[in-house]
Write a protein that holds these residues in place. Structure first.
Motif, PDB file in Angstrom:
ATOM      1  N   CYS A 104      -4.697  -1.287   6.045  1.00  0.00           N
ATOM      2  CA  CYS A 104      -5.752  -2.004   5.836  1.00  0.00           C
ATOM      3  C   CYS A 104      -6.829  -2.403   6.746  1.00  0.00           C
ATOM      4  O   CYS A 104      -8.085  -2.560   6.583  1.00  0.00           O
ATOM      5  CB  CYS A 104      -5.215  -3.089   5.053  1.00  0.00           C
ATOM      6  N   ALA A 105      -6.190  -2.913   7.832  1.00  0.00           N
ATOM      7  CA  ALA A 105      -6.982  -3.945   8.885  1.00  0.00           C
ATOM      8  C   ALA A 105      -8.106  -2.547   9.162  1.00  0.00           C
ATOM      9  O   ALA A 105      -8.762  -3.288   9.640  1.00  0.00           O
ATOM     10  CB  ALA A 105      -6.303  -4.874   9.579  1.00  0.00           C
ATOM     11  N   ALA A 106      -7.853  -1.536   9.482  1.00  0.00           N
ATOM     12  CA  ALA A 106      -8.987  -1.012   9.899  1.00  0.00           C
ATOM     13  C   ALA A 106      -9.936  -0.182   9.429  1.00  0.00           C
ATOM     14  O   ALA A 106     -10.772   0.935   9.245  1.00  0.00           O
ATOM     15  CB  ALA A 106      -7.776   0.533  10.678  1.00  0.00           C
ATOM     16  N   GLY A 107      -9.555  -0.483   8.407  1.00  0.00           N
ATOM     17  CA  GLY A 107     -10.359   0.041   6.914  1.00  0.00           C
ATOM     18  C   GLY A 107      -9.982   1.377   6.085  1.00  0.00           C
ATOM     19  O   GLY A 107     -11.169   1.867   5.491  1.00  0.00           O
ATOM     20  N   LEU A 108      -8.680   1.791   6.602  1.00  0.00           N
ATOM     21  CA  LEU A 108      -8.386   2.522   6.285  1.00  0.00           C
ATOM     22  C   LEU A 108      -7.685   2.810   4.468  1.00  0.00           C
ATOM     23  O   LEU A 108      -7.546   3.244   4.568  1.00  0.00           O
ATOM     24  CB  LEU A 108      -6.950   3.564   6.707  1.00  0.00           C
ATOM     25  N   TRP A 109      -8.942   2.184   3.107  1.00  0.00           N
ATOM     26  CA  TRP A 109      -8.359   1.642   1.967  1.00  0.00           C
ATOM     27  C   TRP A 109      -7.906   2.802   0.959  1.00  0.00           C
ATOM     28  O   TRP A 109      -6.713   2.749   1.045  1.00  0.00           O
ATOM     29  CB  TRP A 109      -9.308   1.430   1.461  1.00  0.00           C
ATOM     30  N   HIS A 110      -8.695   4.386   1.551  1.00  0.00           N
ATOM     31  CA  HIS A 110      -7.930   5.549   0.338  1.00  0.00           C
ATOM     32  C   HIS A 110      -6.583   6.227   1.545  1.00  0.00           C
ATOM     33  O   HIS A 110      -5.193   6.071   0.761  1.00  0.00           O
ATOM     34  CB  HIS A 110      -8.789   7.129   0.599  1.00  0.00           C
ATOM     35  N   THR A 111      -6.428   5.639   2.840  1.00  0.00           N
ATOM     36  CA  THR A 111      -4.975   5.787   2.868  1.00  0.00           C
ATOM     37  C   THR A 111      -4.170   5.375   2.874  1.00  0.00           C
ATOM     38  O   THR A 111      -2.740   5.464   2.067  1.00  0.00           O
ATOM     39  CB  THR A 111      -4.951   6.110   4.642  1.00  0.00           C
ATOM     40  N   THR A 112      -4.246   4.115   3.156  1.00  0.00           N
ATOM     41  CA  THR A 112      -3.733   2.596   2.582  1.00  0.00           C
ATOM     42  C   THR A 112      -3.083   2.932   0.829  1.00  0.00           C
ATOM     43  O   THR A 112      -1.839   2.931  -0.042  1.00  0.00           O
ATOM     44  CB  THR A 112      -4.242   1.855   2.490  1.00  0.00           C
ATOM     45  N   LEU A 113      -3.952   3.358  -0.232  1.00  0.00           N
ATOM     46  CA  LEU A 113      -3.771   2.961  -1.762  1.00  0.00           C
ATOM     47  C   LEU A 113      -2.729   4.840  -1.597  1.00  0.00           C
ATOM     48  O   LEU A 113      -1.732   4.311  -2.346  1.00  0.00           O
ATOM     49  CB  LEU A 113      -5.490   3.201  -2.325  1.00  0.00           C
ATOM     50  N   ILE A 114      -2.871   5.507  -0.850  1.00  0.00           N
ATOM     51  CA  ILE A 114      -2.298   6.641  -0.932  1.00  0.00           C
ATOM     52  C   ILE A 114      -0.835   6.303  -0.574  1.00  0.00           C
ATOM     53  O   ILE A 114       0.092   6.762  -1.297  1.00  0.00           O
ATOM     54  CB  ILE A 114      -2.639   7.788  -0.313  1.00  0.00           C
TER      55      ILE A 114
ATOM     56  N   GLY B 109      -7.090  -8.088  16.916  1.00  0.00           N
ATOM     57  CA  GLY B 109      -7.278  -7.333  18.241  1.00  0.00           C
ATOM     58  C   GLY B 109      -8.123  -6.686  18.412  1.00  0.00           C
ATOM     59  O   GLY B 109      -8.502  -6.570  19.444  1.00  0.00           O
ATOM     60  N   VAL B 110      -8.758  -5.942  17.133  1.00  0.00           N
ATOM     61  CA  VAL B 110      -9.746  -5.435  16.765  1.00  0.00           C
ATOM     62  C   VAL B 110     -11.428  -6.386  17.551  1.00  0.00           C
ATOM     63  O   VAL B 110     -12.071  -6.137  17.938  1.00  0.00           O
ATOM     64  CB  VAL B 110     -10.083  -5.066  15.549  1.00  0.00           C
TER      65      VAL B 110
END
Length: 115
Positions: free
Chosen positions: A73-83, A12-13
């Motif tokens: 993950c696809a949006a690049g929100l790594w910190h949010t994903t890990l939390i 989509g991106v």
């Protein structure tokens, strides 16, 4: 599930460009909306009611989280994903242990509730 939603979000991106080749955020919003609708359908099918028992709520909720993890993950929100993954893991593990403990303390009876 998370890998599939991440792949759909990345597609989509990658394809979210308007007529002038500019990024169009509404295209990504439509992809996320489609993922949410599909996961809602799958989650609804996972929930089963039989008599006084409802089963599959944890499965449905975990499907939603997995889809959200893939999108994040696809949006690049790594910190949010890990939390989100850490919180989900803690809740699922602690919930299973609490359920087993409660069943040990309060064993189920076969008597109907209205007796």
């Amino acid at each position: 599930m998370a890998l599939g939603t991440a792949l759909m979000t990345l597609v989509g991106v990658a394809t979210a460009s308007g007529a002038g080749g500019e990024y169009d955020p509404s295209s990504l919003a439509r992809v996320v909306q489609g993922i949410a609708a599909g996961i809602g359908f799958l989650g609804g099918r996972a929930i089963l009611k039989g008599g006084d028992h409802v089963r599959g709520l944890t499965t449905a909720a975990t499907l939603w989280v997995a889809a959200g993890v893939g999108i994040a993950c696809a949006a690049g929100l790594w910190h949010t994903t890990l939390i989100a993954v850490a919180i989900t893991t803690v809740v699922l593990v602690a919930g299973r242990r609490a359920d087993a403990l409660l069943h040990r303390w309060f064993p189920a009876t076969d008597k109907p509730a209205d007796e």
